[in-house]
Design a protein around this motif. Structure first.
Motif, short mmCIF file in Angstrom:
data_model
loop_
_atom_site.label_atom_id
_atom_site.label_comp_id
_atom_site.label_asym_id
_atom_site.label_seq_id
_atom_site.Cartn_x
_atom_site.Cartn_y
_atom_site.Cartn_z
N THR A 272 -55.26 -19.80 -2.92
CA THR A 272 -55.14 -18.54 -2.18
C THR A 272 -56.32 -18.37 -1.23
OG1 THR A 272 -56.30 -17.28 -3.91
CG2 THR A 272 -53.88 -17.42 -4.06
N GLU A 273 -56.16 -17.45 -0.28
CA GLU A 273 -57.23 -17.16 0.67
C GLU A 273 -58.14 -16.05 0.16
OE1 GLU A 273 -56.35 -17.01 4.88
OE2 GLU A 273 -54.33 -17.74 4.50
N THR A 274 -57.60 -15.16 -0.67
CA THR A 274 -58.39 -14.04 -1.16
C THR A 274 -58.58 -14.16 -2.67
OG1 THR A 274 -56.34 -12.74 -1.24
CG2 THR A 274 -57.78 -12.43 0.67
N LEU A 275 -59.57 -13.44 -3.16
CA LEU A 275 -59.95 -13.48 -4.56
C LEU A 275 -58.87 -12.82 -5.42
CD1 LEU A 275 -62.48 -14.22 -6.31
CD2 LEU A 275 -63.19 -11.84 -6.02
N PRO A 276 -58.36 -13.50 -6.44
CA PRO A 276 -57.38 -12.87 -7.34
C PRO A 276 -58.00 -11.68 -8.06
CG PRO A 276 -57.36 -15.26 -7.59
CD PRO A 276 -58.57 -14.92 -6.75
N SER A 277 -57.15 -10.74 -8.47
CA SER A 277 -57.64 -9.54 -9.16
C SER A 277 -58.30 -9.90 -10.49
CB SER A 277 -56.48 -8.57 -9.42
OG SER A 277 -55.91 -8.14 -8.21
N GLY A 278 -59.35 -9.17 -10.82
CA GLY A 278 -59.95 -9.28 -12.13
C GLY A 278 -60.81 -10.51 -12.35
N THR A 279 -61.27 -11.14 -11.28
CA THR A 279 -62.12 -12.31 -11.45
C THR A 279 -63.26 -12.26 -10.45
OG1 THR A 279 -62.09 -14.73 -11.71
CG2 THR A 279 -60.86 -13.81 -9.85
N SER A 280 -64.18 -13.21 -10.57
CA SER A 280 -65.30 -13.31 -9.65
C SER A 280 -65.13 -14.56 -8.80
CB SER A 280 -66.62 -13.41 -10.41
OG SER A 280 -66.70 -14.64 -11.12
N TYR A 281 -65.92 -14.66 -7.74
CA TYR A 281 -65.84 -15.83 -6.87
C TYR A 281 -66.09 -17.12 -7.66
CZ TYR A 281 -67.11 -19.35 -3.45
OH TYR A 281 -67.19 -20.54 -2.75
N VAL A 282 -67.15 -17.14 -8.45
CA VAL A 282 -67.50 -18.36 -9.19
C VAL A 282 -66.41 -18.71 -10.21
CG1 VAL A 282 -69.13 -19.38 -10.83
CG2 VAL A 282 -69.98 -18.13 -8.83
N ARG A 283 -65.90 -17.72 -10.92
CA ARG A 283 -64.84 -17.98 -11.89
C ARG A 283 -63.59 -18.49 -11.19
NH1 ARG A 283 -63.82 -20.31 -15.89
NH2 ARG A 283 -65.76 -19.38 -16.66
N TRP A 284 -63.26 -17.92 -10.03
CA TRP A 284 -62.10 -18.34 -9.25
C TRP A 284 -62.21 -19.81 -8.86
CZ3 TRP A 284 -61.82 -17.19 -3.38
CH2 TRP A 284 -60.57 -17.55 -2.86
N MET A 285 -63.37 -20.19 -8.31
CA MET A 285 -63.55 -21.57 -7.89
C MET A 285 -63.63 -22.52 -9.08
SD MET A 285 -63.30 -21.85 -4.71
CE MET A 285 -62.95 -20.61 -3.46
N THR A 286 -64.20 -22.06 -10.19
CA THR A 286 -64.21 -22.86 -11.41
C THR A 286 -62.79 -23.14 -11.87
OG1 THR A 286 -66.35 -21.92 -12.09
CG2 THR A 286 -65.00 -22.96 -13.81
N ASP A 287 -61.95 -22.10 -11.84
CA ASP A 287 -60.56 -22.26 -12.22
C ASP A 287 -59.81 -23.18 -11.26
OD1 ASP A 287 -60.99 -20.58 -14.35
OD2 ASP A 287 -60.10 -18.81 -13.41
N ASN A 288 -60.12 -23.09 -9.96
CA ASN A 288 -59.47 -23.98 -8.98
C ASN A 288 -59.76 -25.44 -9.30
OD1 ASN A 288 -58.16 -22.12 -7.31
ND2 ASN A 288 -59.98 -21.77 -6.06
#
Length: 297
Positions: A272-288
């Motif tokens: 996605t281009e934007t941050l999913p709800s309920g997470t942080s940037y670092v957690r988002w990229m870690t999950d990616n």
């Protein structure tokens, strides 16, 4: 290059209606530094650095919002008019920020532009999705630490400590890319749009997608039958191990590509281009990165 976000005539009119506003300095009011970010990606990064000493408004924050059809409203312009610090991606991605700033007559606001900070040469082909490029994000973090410290000197120590923590977390993400690269160096990847391309290339993958395909999808224009056939053949010919697609935008062509990948047994990973709800940037990229690794295993 087409700007990713659109500022409508209504938004321009709103901007002009707010002209004359200017934000008081946070040191003068004793309140938090007012930060406006073009997307919640940069908004979260600013919040991680600023903590309770900042108030962050992100213009694009709904993960269900199609960034290509954004329209500014009065609330957005009011936030811009009161901002001490504005964070934009630049590079043609969010040009509406500059228009809104001019309309708000907020010449005192500090502006942090990720494209300017990145150091990438924009004379040639330039991928503006810089939040997927961890070296650039590190530079943005450093710039935000220094800018927030100039706006709120009393918080400088806090900003520096938080910036150091965030830089360390980004280093862990880079190590995750390096680990993937050791296993998948040179493997082919297909994309619908270049949104996650920095991350994919840093992880060792080679983009095999015809440039005219991803450009047409990103710009919302028709894909020629010849180019579509070339793209679909990547899967039937098993030229790629992975399809990375932007799940926030969809078209008949991207659905055909998605179906072709699944038929060929090619791993499919949404981004996605934007941050999913309920997470942080670092957690988002870690999950990616974790999702990417799991799909390929």
């Amino acid at each position: 290059m087409r700007a990713k976000f659109l500022l409508t005539a209504v938004g321009v009119a709103i901007a002009l209606a707010f002209s004359g506003c200017s934000a008081p300095s946070p040191t003068a009011t004793g309140g938090p530094v007012r930060v406006v970010a073009s997307t919640n990606v940069y908004g979260d990064i600013a919040k991680q650095i600023g903590g309770d000493r900042v108030r962050v408004d992100s213009i694009i924050s709904n993960p269900a919002q199609d960034p290509h059809s954004f329209e500014a409203d009065a609330q957005v312009q009011l936030a811009i008019s009161k901002a001490n610090l504005v964070i934009e991606n630049g590079g043609g991605y969010d040009d509406f920020v500059g228009t809104l700033l001019t309309g708000a007559n907020n010449a005192g606001a500090k502006v942090v532009n990720a494209t300017t900070i990145s150091g990438y040469d924009q004379a040639g082909t330039f991928n503006e999705h810089l939040w997927y490029d961890f070296p650039t994000v590190k530079k943005v973090v450093a710039k935000l630490v220094s800018t927030l410290s100039s706006l709120d000197p009393a918080g400088a120590e806090t900003f520096a400590a938080n910036g150091t923590t965030l830089a360390g977390q980004l280093g862990v993400l880079e190590a995750g890319e390096a680990s993937l690269k050791s296993s998948f160096q040179g493997d082919g990847v297909a994309i619908t749009e270049p949104v996650p391309l920095y991350l994919l290339e840093a992880s060792g993958f080679t983009n095999k997608t015809p440039a005219s395909f991803s450009a047409a999808i990103e710009q919302g224009t028709d894909v020629s039958p010849v180019v579509l056939k070339q793209t679909l053949s990547l899967f039937t010919d098993h030229a790629v191990k992975l399809l990375a697609y932007n799940e926030q935008t969809s078209s008949a062509e991207t659905q055909q590509v998605l179906a072709a990948a699944k038929r060929a047994g090619v791993a499919v990973v949404p981004f996605t281009e934007t941050l999913p709800s309920g997470t942080s940037y670092v957690r988002w990229m870690t999950d990616n990165l974790a999702t990417l690794k799991a799909a390929l295993q």
